[in-house]
Design a protein around this motif. Structure first.
Motif, PDB file in Angstrom:
ATOM      1  N   PRO A   1      88.247  57.756  39.920  1.00 38.57           N
ATOM      2  CA  PRO A   1      87.958  58.962  39.136  1.00 38.57           C
ATOM      3  C   PRO A   1      86.564  59.536  39.376  1.00 38.57           C
ATOM      4  N   SER A   2      85.596  58.685  39.658  1.00 36.76           N
ATOM      5  CA  SER A   2      84.228  59.150  39.896  1.00 36.76           C
ATOM      6  C   SER A   2      83.902  59.260  41.388  1.00 36.76           C
ATOM      7  N   GLY A   3      84.914  59.082  42.253  1.00 34.10           N
ATOM      8  CA  GLY A   3      84.673  59.051  43.687  1.00 34.10           C
ATOM      9  C   GLY A   3      84.598  60.427  44.327  1.00 34.10           C
ATOM     10  N   PHE A   4      84.121  60.453  45.578  1.00 38.41           N
ATOM     11  CA  PHE A   4      83.973  61.709  46.326  1.00 38.41           C
ATOM     12  C   PHE A   4      84.616  61.584  47.705  1.00 38.41           C
ATOM     13  N   GLY A   5      85.299  62.661  48.106  1.00 38.16           N
ATOM     14  CA  GLY A   5      85.791  62.778  49.459  1.00 38.16           C
ATOM     15  C   GLY A   5      84.818  63.593  50.301  1.00 38.16           C
TER      16      GLY A   5
ATOM     17  N   PHE B   1      72.773  60.677  49.023  1.00 44.27           N
ATOM     18  CA  PHE B   1      73.138  61.857  48.243  1.00 44.27           C
ATOM     19  C   PHE B   1      74.240  61.544  47.236  1.00 44.27           C
ATOM     20  N   LEU B   2      75.206  60.729  47.634  1.00 42.86           N
ATOM     21  CA  LEU B   2      76.328  60.394  46.751  1.00 42.86           C
ATOM     22  C   LEU B   2      75.980  59.274  45.772  1.00 42.86           C
TER      23      LEU B   2
ATOM     24  N   ILE C   1      80.303  70.496  56.454  1.00 43.28           N
ATOM     25  CA  ILE C   1      80.453  69.232  55.728  1.00 43.28           C
ATOM     26  C   ILE C   1      80.802  69.531  54.284  1.00 43.28           C
ATOM     27  N   LEU C   2      81.967  69.059  53.860  1.00 42.31           N
ATOM     28  CA  LEU C   2      82.510  69.392  52.542  1.00 42.31           C
ATOM     29  C   LEU C   2      82.574  68.134  51.687  1.00 42.31           C
ATOM     30  N   ILE C   3      82.056  68.231  50.472  1.00 43.40           N
ATOM     31  CA  ILE C   3      82.109  67.120  49.523  1.00 43.40           C
ATOM     32  C   ILE C   3      82.926  67.577  48.326  1.00 43.40           C
ATOM     33  N   PHE C   4      83.935  66.786  47.966  1.00 44.83           N
ATOM     34  CA  PHE C   4      84.878  67.221  46.924  1.00 44.83           C
ATOM     35  C   PHE C   4      85.403  66.006  46.162  1.00 44.83           C
ATOM     36  N   ASN C   5      86.046  66.307  45.039  1.00 45.55           N
ATOM     37  CA  ASN C   5      86.740  65.237  44.301  1.00 45.55           C
ATOM     38  C   ASN C   5      87.931  65.828  43.568  1.00 45.55           C
TER      39      ASN C   5
END
Length: 243
Positions: free
Chosen positions: A138-142, A40-41, A239-243
């Protein structure tokens, strides 16, 4: 032996009994989740991943085998000591406090299997999210993989026993002061033990407030390891995806 509630995770996770109690966790489900999440990422081979609160490295080792450059960190010196036997180029383990930024930036930072919400001090939750932000390219995801507190509370089993090997764990669960409490009592080799897990019953709205305060931007919310939509009444996970 009673453990200090302000730092229960440091003592409990550093004992062999934590790993005995939870040794039957579903590895197949964990692998499915990692496959779904990395796809997904759109993560590519040799992309860097920080496994934050990695324990003994279960997810880290799997992610490495899938071709990623993985760093696993945990506050438990015992867990990291165990994990280090598996170190290789592109697979590293270190003792680290997740409230503090790790001195490297990553394509993704994963905080998995309800490894958040332990702190008594609310500011430490915010510090952790700020640290994750600082650890991202900068383009990463937590990613924070948390329990669905509303469903957990609704389905809470007040008391149960679980036998693992020669140890019988007596487990009591309840909600107190906004925390989901799990008291764990057992006897081993003639000595009585008592540990208490405390996880804050955080909701999606709570996390949105954290993100607003830390300038993190919530991108996606899922309700299980197959990345289906989140429903507070039925979803097993938050489940949380953020940046």
């Amino acid at each position: 032996m009673q453990k200090d509630k302000d730092n229960w995770y440091a003592s409990w996770f550093n004992t062999p009994y934590y790993h005995i109690l939870y040794k039957d966790r579903n590895h197949r489900e964990a692998a499915l989740f990692m496959n779904q999440l990395t796809t997904f990422l759109k993560l590519k081979p040799k992309d860097t991943i920080l496994d934050l609160a990695c324990g003994k490295g279960r997810h880290s080792k799997y992610l490495y085998k899938q071709g990623f450059d993985v760093t696993g960190v945990d506050l438990s010196a015992e867990s990291i000591r165990y994990a280090k036997q598996y170190e290789k180029p592109y697979l590293h383990f270190e003792v680290h406090d997740m409230c503090l930024p790790y001195p490297q930036q990553f394509d993704a930072v994963f905080n998995l299997f309800t490894s958040f919400g332990y702190f008594e001090n609310e500011e430490d939750n915010l510090r952790t999210i700020r640290a994750i932000k600082a650890e991202l390219k900068p383009s990463g995801f937590g990613v924070i993989d948390f329990l669905n507190a509303e469903l957990v509370i609704k389905n809470l089993i007040p008391s149960e026993k679980k036998k693992v090997g020669n140890i019988v764990f007596h487990i009591e669960k309840y909600v107190e002061d906004g925390y989901i409490i799990k008291n764990i009592r057992f006897t081993d080799k003639g000595e009585d033990y008592f540990f208490a897990e405390r996880v804050k019953a955080l909701t999606l709205e709570d996390f949105k407030a954290y993100f607003d305060e830390t300038t993190a931007e919530l991108k996606h919310v899922f309700g299980d390891y197959s990345l289906n939509d989140f429903d507070k009444n039925t979803s097993e996970r938050l489940i949380l995806i953020f940046n």
